[in-house]
Enzyme design. Sequence first.
Site, short mmCIF file in Angstrom:
data_model
loop_
_atom_site.label_atom_id
_atom_site.label_comp_id
_atom_site.label_asym_id
_atom_site.label_seq_id
_atom_site.Cartn_x
_atom_site.Cartn_y
_atom_site.Cartn_z
N HIS A 306 50.37 15.77 68.57
CA HIS A 306 49.59 15.25 67.46
C HIS A 306 50.50 14.53 66.49
O HIS A 306 51.65 14.96 66.30
CB HIS A 306 48.87 16.40 66.73
CG HIS A 306 47.73 15.92 65.89
ND1 HIS A 306 47.91 15.45 64.63
CD2 HIS A 306 46.42 15.81 66.17
CE1 HIS A 306 46.73 15.08 64.15
NE2 HIS A 306 45.82 15.28 65.06
N ASP A 363 41.52 18.93 71.34
CA ASP A 363 40.85 18.51 72.57
C ASP A 363 41.20 19.37 73.78
O ASP A 363 40.60 19.22 74.84
CB ASP A 363 41.20 17.04 72.88
CG ASP A 363 40.63 16.09 71.85
OD1 ASP A 363 39.48 16.31 71.46
OD2 ASP A 363 41.34 15.17 71.43
N1 CMC Z 1 52.66 14.54 76.76
C1 CMC Z 1 53.96 14.21 76.96
N2 CMC Z 1 54.75 13.71 76.01
C2 CMC Z 1 54.22 13.50 74.79
C3 CMC Z 1 52.88 13.83 74.51
C4 CMC Z 1 52.09 14.37 75.54
N3 CMC Z 1 50.82 14.69 75.34
N4 CMC Z 1 52.61 13.53 73.22
C5 CMC Z 1 53.75 13.03 72.72
N5 CMC Z 1 54.73 13.03 73.67
C6 CMC Z 1 56.14 12.63 73.48
C7 CMC Z 1 56.28 11.11 73.42
O1 CMC Z 1 56.50 10.58 74.70
C8 CMC Z 1 57.49 10.97 72.51
O2 CMC Z 1 58.64 11.29 73.25
P1 CMC Z 1 60.06 10.54 72.90
O3 CMC Z 1 60.39 10.97 71.50
O4 CMC Z 1 61.01 11.04 73.93
O5 CMC Z 1 59.78 9.07 73.03
C9 CMC Z 1 57.30 12.12 71.50
O6 CMC Z 1 56.55 13.12 72.20
C10 CMC Z 1 56.53 11.69 70.24
O7 CMC Z 1 55.32 11.12 70.67
P2 CMC Z 1 54.64 9.84 70.01
O8 CMC Z 1 53.88 9.11 71.06
O9 CMC Z 1 55.66 9.08 69.21
O10 CMC Z 1 53.66 10.57 69.02
P3 CMC Z 1 52.45 9.89 68.29
O11 CMC Z 1 52.34 10.59 66.99
O12 CMC Z 1 52.57 8.41 68.28
O13 CMC Z 1 51.20 10.24 69.25
C11 CMC Z 1 49.40 11.43 70.22
C12 CMC Z 1 50.33 11.30 69.01
C13 CMC Z 1 48.31 12.44 69.92
C14 CMC Z 1 48.75 10.06 70.49
C15 CMC Z 1 50.24 11.88 71.45
O14 CMC Z 1 50.78 13.16 71.21
C16 CMC Z 1 49.43 11.87 72.75
O15 CMC Z 1 49.34 10.83 73.40
N6 CMC Z 1 48.81 13.03 73.13
C17 CMC Z 1 47.93 13.06 74.30
C18 CMC Z 1 46.56 12.51 73.93
C19 CMC Z 1 45.78 13.49 73.06
O16 CMC Z 1 45.72 14.67 73.35
N7 CMC Z 1 45.17 12.95 72.01
C20 CMC Z 1 44.31 13.74 71.11
C21 CMC Z 1 44.92 13.86 69.75
S1 CMC Z 1 44.14 15.12 68.73
C22 CMC Z 1 42.50 14.61 68.48
C23 CMC Z 1 42.37 13.22 67.97
O17 CMC Z 1 43.00 12.80 67.03
O18 CMC Z 1 41.52 12.53 68.50
#
Ligand code: CMC
Length: 429
Positions: A306, A363
């Site tokens: 998140h 989720d």
């Molecule tokens: N699985 C694997 N790696 C992950 C995941 C994941 N679910 N989430 C983040 N990471 C890694 C990402 O690759 C990055 O690694 P590095 O620092 O080595 O490049 C690090 O963790 C930080 O991630 P980010 O993409 O910079 O984080 P963000 O804040 O931009 O993204 C997120 C947040 C929710 C989009 C992401 O965690 C994600 O894609 N999660 C899976 C989708 C999901 O469950 N979404 C629902 C969110 S909660 C309800 C809502 O808001 O709708």
Amino acid sequence: MNSEAILELEGKRYSLPTVVGTENEKAVVISSLRDQTGYITLDDGYANTGSCQSRITFIDGEKGILRYRGIPIEELAEKSTFIETAYLLIYGELPTHAQLRRFSDLLTENQHLHEDMKHHFEGFPATAHPMAILSAMINASSCFYPGLMGRANKERFEVHAARLISQVRTIAAFSYRKSRGLPIIYPKPGYKYTANFLHMMFSEPYQDYELKPEVVKALDLIFLLHADHEQNCSTATVRMVASSQANLFACAAAGVCALWGPLHGGANQAVIEMLQDIHESGDDGSRFIAAAKDKNSGHRLMGFGHRVYKNYDPRARIIKAACDRLLNTLHINDPLLDIAKKLEETALQDEYFISRKLYPNVDFYSGIIMRALNIPVEMFTVIFAIGRMPGWIANFKEILDDPKSRIYRPRQIYQGPTLRHYVPIDQRG
Ligand code: CMC
């Protein structure tokens, strides 16, 4: 007294004001930065940008705290209902008996779609995703209520808000019935909000759906837990559209589109598809975890991570407990729940997830509850949208009520070609 920030740029010093929120969150106000210095700030994905000051929802992502209008989500989940919480979010206070009755009456009075709206459902193919139908129909609905526009219609806000909350549920149920080729079921005035949704989804013209209290309660809890979450992608979209003084229905339709993506609300559908895939392949989940850790795989562990929570999402904790309770009461043994728990356990011991502070989010377990309620997987994100409606409306209202509100208009740093001239087509090579 707020301190000031001193910025040194190209040998000159500038003083920037700061602002401190009621929970001690701090920001440097950079509204005059460009005028003073010629610089703007650049913040990919807005991770460090406060786009507004809001009084609705507080999140402390480090501590895993979520409060609506100051009240902890755990207390609301235990004691409140979705509709009472919707009132709290939109109007700022818990309602009195009289206020709740009036709100409830307004929802009932406005629950029917205009009869002509039914024709619009005919135009969608049976394969249409219900989020596409939902967004299109919310927008179409605004055509039936002239005089919806922004500030001029502030005095009708109460009715518009109730109409939107009520009708989004009716539209969602109609689109499900349509996608299955089933006859439309109209809402019953005597039923409360969530019971009525289940009735419109699952009753037949010749037989009413049997409403089990534990089923109604579980779905009501899902709605309540999704009701707001400060400046997430869809809420920020709603505020963006509202800032141009577009009408409430147009803003909500835009919110639905933003919510649809798998990184946001679409994750609940993606989680179940992932769990199903693991189940069918007979894998114990380690293949998925390995793929999620591999940046080239294009996979993520859906329902994990998140932007704001760097701790367990408090909603996930409540949903996980509710999921266990519901499945026990209904005597359902869902293998996907076992897989989800195993995945969580493995991920939380894995250095990759530990070092990045990736925990289950809202989720991760919500889909398993919805499966137990017989809600089809393509409707999961629609359920999220129904739940999020009060939050979007509350945010819309903050903009509507703010006499100083300005149109949202970010800037950019241009990285394209510098000046060049048009070349006629026969001279291009
Ligand atoms: N699985 C694997 N790696 C992950 C995941 C994941 N679910 N989430 C983040 N990471 C890694 C990402 O690759 C990055 O690694 P590095 O620092 O080595 O490049 C690090 O963790 C930080 O991630 P980010 O993409 O910079 O984080 P963000 O804040 O931009 O993204 C997120 C947040 C929710 C989009 C992401 O965690 C994600 O894609 N999660 C899976 C989708 C999901 O469950 N979404 C629902 C969110 S909660 C309800 C809502 O808001 O709708």
